[in-house]
Write an enzyme that holds these catalytic residues in place. Structure first.
Site, PDB file in Angstrom:
ATOM      1  CB  CYS A  71      -5.486   0.602   9.840  1.00 58.23           C
ATOM      2  SG  CYS A  71      -5.434   2.291   9.328  1.00 58.23           S
TER       3      CYS A  71
HETATM    4  C1  LIG Z   1      -0.591   3.070   7.180  1.00 57.48           C
HETATM    5  S1  LIG Z   1      -0.847   2.740   5.257  1.00 57.48           S
HETATM    6  C2  LIG Z   1       0.871   2.728   5.423  1.00 57.48           C
HETATM    7  C3  LIG Z   1       1.998   4.548   5.906  1.00 57.48           C
HETATM    8  C4  LIG Z   1       3.736   4.064   5.940  1.00 57.48           C
HETATM    9  N1  LIG Z   1       3.834   3.309   6.470  1.00 57.48           N
HETATM   10  C5  LIG Z   1       3.781   5.562   5.791  1.00 57.48           C
HETATM   11  O1  LIG Z   1       4.163   6.203   6.396  1.00 57.48           O
HETATM   12  O2  LIG Z   1       3.869   6.047   4.751  1.00 57.48           O
HETATM   13  C6  LIG Z   1      -0.464   0.813   5.307  1.00 57.48           C
HETATM   14  C7  LIG Z   1       0.025   0.659   3.705  1.00 57.48           C
HETATM   15  O3  LIG Z   1      -0.523  -0.725   3.227  1.00 57.48           O
HETATM   16  C8  LIG Z   1      -0.602  -0.578   1.605  1.00 57.48           C
HETATM   17  N2  LIG Z   1      -0.711  -2.280   1.984  1.00 57.48           N
HETATM   18  C9  LIG Z   1      -2.019  -3.080   2.302  1.00 57.48           C
HETATM   19  N3  LIG Z   1      -2.529  -4.229   1.883  1.00 57.48           N
HETATM   20  C10 LIG Z   1      -1.510  -4.616   1.852  1.00 57.48           C
HETATM   21  C11 LIG Z   1      -0.647  -5.967   0.975  1.00 57.48           C
HETATM   22  N4  LIG Z   1      -0.874  -6.894   0.943  1.00 57.48           N
HETATM   23  N5  LIG Z   1       0.804  -6.193   1.006  1.00 57.48           N
HETATM   24  C12 LIG Z   1       1.434  -4.816   1.110  1.00 57.48           C
HETATM   25  N6  LIG Z   1       1.210  -3.250   1.133  1.00 57.48           N
HETATM   26  C13 LIG Z   1      -0.525  -3.820   1.253  1.00 57.48           C
HETATM   27  C14 LIG Z   1      -1.158   0.214   1.613  1.00 57.48           C
HETATM   28  O4  LIG Z   1      -1.386   0.197   0.109  1.00 57.48           O
HETATM   29  C15 LIG Z   1      -1.277   1.249   2.087  1.00 57.48           C
HETATM   30  O5  LIG Z   1       0.036   2.055   1.622  1.00 57.48           O
END
Ligand SMILES: C[S@@+](CC[C@H](N)C(=O)[O-])C[C@H]1O[C@@H](n2cnc3c(N)ncnc32)[C@H](O)[C@@H]1O
Length: 315
Positions: A71
């Site tokens: 985000c």
């Molecule tokens: C808001 S966090 C998620 C938090 C998680 N659901 C939790 O409750 O702990 C968004 C996540 O998306 C991951 N992310 C970013 N780009 C990504 C990609 N291209 N493929 C997979 N994951 C990705 C980031 O590393 C991050 O951990």
């Protein structure tokens, strides 16, 4: 037991809540190695795929799909750039949704998504969810209403597959905020309730970088009997621990400590408690910035549990 696939799973805040609501999480995914390390150290039994979502072509079938895509572009804490590529990862979530066709889905994101400059992206997501065959509802929830000692307002989308004929209703608060009308609900816990038993100065678990001008451009202080300010991913911007001196406003964007008593940020372990996690084991594979980061990115498990538990029994 209904099954779930989790995308953008981070260190597992959302998935911990999902399990508490009675789901079996078959697969989790993220690109961050430390998120995977923390997840697998604390929450076993789920296959964790460490890969860019864009490279994943097959998903297990499941009853529920969840995803908390990044985000930065919408976030108050990050750079506000509504056209950054990272803001379009929701399309990957929709791709998985169309492949898996689960009975329901849940998405969490920052509340800034509904701001005027991002609103076209918000609407675009709703359209994609609907054209994928889901009845969609959205709401902004404050973690404090679900027993978390932290002010954290986040946007949730919940969709139920249209052929099931059900509409989702968001859960009612389980806790009352200070200043809200008296009711039978218990008061939201305070910082003291969440971390009051932890060591006063946990060496090696605190970001001890100097407090730069940006840090002191706003009030980072909350007292023991209040709820924490939002926990963010950057360790440098972690809120002050309540044992620190209060901050006094001396100019529009300038705050100073009211005394020279020692001041410190909350530790990453305290941050995890204030996010509503139980006591986590932190693997040694990476340093403290990574620990703060994955904890700050997480969805508070009690909030995700409440949202998932309110899903109709369509399993
Ligand atoms: C808001 S966090 C998620 C938090 C998680 N659901 C939790 O409750 O702990 C968004 C996540 O998306 C991951 N992310 C970013 N780009 C990504 C990609 N291209 N493929 C997979 N994951 C990705 C980031 O590393 C991050 O951990």
């Amino acid at each position: 037991m209904p099954t779930a696939v989790s995308l953008f799973s981070g260190c597992g805040g959302s998935d911990d809540g999902l399990r508490a609501a009675g789901f079996d999480v078959l697969m989790a995914n993220d690109v961050l190695a430390y998120a995977r390390d923390l997840y697998t150290e604390n929450f076993g039994g789920t296959e964790y795929v460490l890969k860019d979502i864009r490279q994943i072509k097959h998903f297990p079938s499941a009853d529920l799909l969840i995803g908390c895509y990044p985000c930065q572009g919408f976030s108050q804490a990050g750079v506000r750039q509504p056209d950054r590529n990272i803001n379009f990862l929701y399309r990957e979530f929709v791709r998985a949704l169309r492949l898996i066709k689960p009975k329901a889905f849940v998405v969490e994101n920052v509340s800034g998504m509904v701001r005027e400059d991002n609103f076209h992206l918000f609407q675009n997501q709703v359209v994609r969810f609907r054209t994928s065959g889901y009845r969609v509802r959205s709401a902004i929830l404050d973690a404090r209403h679900f027993g978390v000692a932290q002010e954290r307002r986040r946007l949730f989308f919940v969709g139920i597959r249209s052929d099931l004929g059900e509409t989702y209703e968001f859960p009612h608060p389980t806790h009352r905020l200070p200043g809200e009308e008296p009711s039978s609900l218990p008061q939201c816990p305070t910082i003291k309730d969440a971390i009051g038993d932890l060591p006063a100065w946990p060496e090696g678990e605190i970001d001890v970088q100097p407090f730069h001008w940006y840090y002191l451009s706003r009030n980072r202080y909350r007292g023991w009997d209040e709820q924490s300010k939002t926990i963010v991913a950057s360790s440098r911007h972690a809120p002050l621990h309540p044992s620190s001196p209060k901050l006094l406003r001396v100019h529009t964007d300038k705050w100073i400590f009211e005394s020279d008593a020692p001041a410190r940020r909350i530790s990453y372990r305290e941050a995890a408690r204030l996010q509503g996690f139980g006591d986590l084991r932190f693997p040694e594979t990476q340093g403290i910035a990574s620990r703060y980061r994955v904890i700050g990115n997480a969805v508070p498990p009690p909030v995700f549990k409440a949202v998932a538990a309110a899903l109709p029994d369509v399993w």
